[in-house]
Design an enzyme around this catalytic site. Structure first.
Site, PDB file in Angstrom:
ATOM      1  N   LYS A 247      -3.690   5.184  -8.435  1.00 51.68           N
ATOM      2  CA  LYS A 247      -3.511   3.740  -8.232  1.00 51.68           C
ATOM      3  C   LYS A 247      -4.856   3.052  -8.428  1.00 51.68           C
ATOM      4  CE  LYS A 247      -1.360   0.519  -4.901  1.00 51.68           C
ATOM      5  NZ  LYS A 247      -0.772   0.387  -3.563  1.00 51.68           N
TER       6      LYS A 247
ATOM      7  N   SER B  98       3.535  -2.247  -3.542  1.00 50.06           N
ATOM      8  CA  SER B  98       2.597  -2.592  -4.600  1.00 50.06           C
ATOM      9  C   SER B  98       2.322  -1.453  -5.573  1.00 50.06           C
ATOM     10  CB  SER B  98       1.278  -3.037  -3.970  1.00 50.06           C
ATOM     11  OG  SER B  98       0.684  -1.965  -3.238  1.00 50.06           O
TER      12      SER B  98
ATOM     13  N   SER C  37       3.966   0.367   0.511  1.00 51.87           N
ATOM     14  CA  SER C  37       3.700   0.413  -0.936  1.00 51.87           C
ATOM     15  C   SER C  37       3.750   1.784  -1.588  1.00 51.87           C
ATOM     16  CB  SER C  37       2.349  -0.227  -1.237  1.00 51.87           C
ATOM     17  OG  SER C  37       2.461  -1.608  -1.080  1.00 51.87           O
TER      18      SER C  37
END
Ligand code: GLN
Length: 505
Positions: free
Chosen positions: A88, A163, A187
């Site tokens: 990420k 997210s 997330s």
């Protein structure tokens, strides 16, 4: 032997991380071949999915060759050596662009690695690149990325969750067998639920936050994403453990998540179903799959008990005061002076004007909304009424968990109230977007751990549904014990993992 190489090579990208690692160990295939196959897959499908913000083919292949040498010389021996991973874009990666999904950090290359990145490197896990995300991890759809949305591999018109939608979509579309996500309010888990993958938010303090750009420091936790429970456990075991560079890192042994995944046994376990996280607001097909999963667990010998967590109804409200408060303070560092872009620096403006022009240009609407909420909640005169009250709710939610865990081993709920929604559907309605995390947020507020496991497709739309398993702090092993038992029962039923049903891209 030659035949074996051909079989594994023909569909390298569809193998589990554990299978790939063992093939690499045995010399049936090299890390370079495995990495190249995934890079080819990225070239083929990522123009449609947009899971990645940054990929550097030569860098990844170079690293894979180094790992191959390290394995041959006996210098690298970890259960995932040679296997590729997607990171990420909230993780600091030395010399490699790190944007947090924000235009304000465009062009920034960190001078150091996050602890997680260092641990992965030491274990011989090869990075394929950085994945897309909602700007500074604020969102549930990845539509708030400053670089355009990621699409759900099950239906390209739908969101992959957020997210960490990039990490989940990379794993779900077979671009990477593993990914790292971060979970401040859901997330990792909600993207896992809507893409048919597995995601774990470890116990707060279980995985180092050093080098992870902070959203809300008291809630943030990084964790593993994969297509099955064992791969998730293997990755968990590599990234977890004490780090003196993170002041909230827990200095005690990491629960044996691999052994727990192997044991896959729920007999005699007490599983609590959270009364407040079903019914109104939850999609019919989500509840249908959830109830079917409960029947399976009961059939495996677990005792299913309904549990009431009275204060969960206030969790969303408390979270949207605590998170913006911490975020407004954490994000103050992005002022155009030290990182990323700078605007208005032509000699005619004051420092304040440059900072303000930079923040105006660099931050998106959701980030600005939360900075305003947070600075308001923390302002003198309002602090006690908002932030102080929210902290009291946080304590009450933690007590709800404590009292539940005094008579059950784990708690369960649907991970998200609905399956993946259409891109654009909730973008202009922040409250509708926030409600996606109704079931995941209480866990971050209390600091305990949770997993999302795929449990089937909702009959009305054919999209994946996730089950959330919650365990007390530092009992992460229970997630894997229950998750792997249920996964094995579902694999028996389906003849394979749910993700194998995803449309070929
Ligand atoms: N969707 C939640 C939010 O927008 C959770 C974010 C997260 O876990 N990073 O805050």
């Amino acid at each position: 032997m030659t035949e074996k190489i051909h079989t594994i090579e023909s569909d390298l990208v569809r193998q589990s991380a554990a299978t790939l690692a063992s093939a690499i160990r045995q010399g049936d295939v090299t890390s370079e071949q495995v990495t190249a196959a995934h890079l080819d897959r990225i070239e083929q499908v990522d123009p449609a999915v947009h899971a990645f913000l940054y990929v550097n083919r030569e860098q990844s292949l170079g690293r894979a060759r180094e790992v191959d040498r390290g394995i041959a010389e006996g210098k690298i021996s970890s259960p995932l050596a040679g296997v590729p991973i997607a990171l990420k874009d909230l993780l600091a990666t030395k010399g490699i662009p790190t944007t947090c999904g924000s235009r304000i950090l465009e062009g920034w290359r960190p001078p150091y690695n996050a602890t997680i990145v260092e641990r992965l490197e030491a274990a011989g896990v090869v990075s394929l690149g950085k994945t897309n995300m909602d700007e500074f991890a604020m969102g549930s759809s990845t539509e708030h990325s400053g670089y355009g949305p990621t699409r759900n591999p099950w239906d390209l018109e739908r969101i992959p969750g957020g997210s960490g939608g990039g990490s989940a979509a990379a794993v779900a579309s077979f671009q990477s067998p593993l990914a790292i996500g971060t979970d401040t309010g859901g997330s990792i888990r909600q993207p896992a639920a809507v893409t048919g993958t597995v995601g774990v938010k470890p116990t707060y303090g279980g995985v180092s936050r050093y080098g992870i750009v902070a959203l809300a420091s008291s809630l943030d936790q990084a964790g593993p994403c994969a297509r099955d429970v064992m791969d998730t456990a293997l990755l968990h075991s590599i990234i977890a453990g004490h780090d003196p560079r993170d002041s909230t890192s827990i200095n005690s042994p990491v629960p044996d998540v691999i052994q727990a995944a192997l044991s896959a046994d729920v007999r005699q376990m007490k599983i609590g179903v959270i009364k407040q996280l079903q019914g109104e607001g939850f999609q019919r097909g989500v509840l249908e799959r959830f109830n079917a999963a409960l029947d399976l667990l009961a059939g495996l010998g677990a005792e299913i008990i309904e549990v009431s967590c009275e204060h969960f109804q206030y969790a969303l409200g408390a979270y949207y005061l605590i998170l913006p408060s911490e975020a407004s303070s954490n994000l103050a560092r992005f002022d155009g002076m030290r990182f990323g872009i700078r605007r208005g620096d032509d000699g005619s403006n004051s420092v304040e004007q440059v900072m303000s022009a930079t923040r105006e240009a660099g931050f998106g609407a959701e980030v600005k909304r939360r900075i305003m909420l947070g600075t308001y909640a923390l302002s003198s005169g309002y602090y006690d009424a908002y932030y102080g009250q929210a902290q009291k709710i946080r304590t009450l939610i933690t007590r709800d968990f404590e009292s539940a865990f005094s008579h059950v081993d784990v708690l369960v709920s649907p991970t998200a109230p609905t399956t993946a929604f259409k891109i654009g559907e909730k973008l202009d309605d922040p409250l509708a977007m926030y409600l996606n995390d109704i079931a995941t947020i209480p866990v971050n507020l209390a600091g305990n751990c949770a997993m999302s496991l795929p449990i089937g497709l909702a009959p009305e739309d054919g999209l994946p549904v996730g089950l959330q398993i919650i365990a007390p702090a530092m009992a992460d092993d229970r997630l894997y014990r229950v998750g792997s038992a249920l996964e094995a029962a579902l694999v028996d039923q389906w003849g394979g993992l749910l993700i194998e049903e995803a449309p070929a891209l």
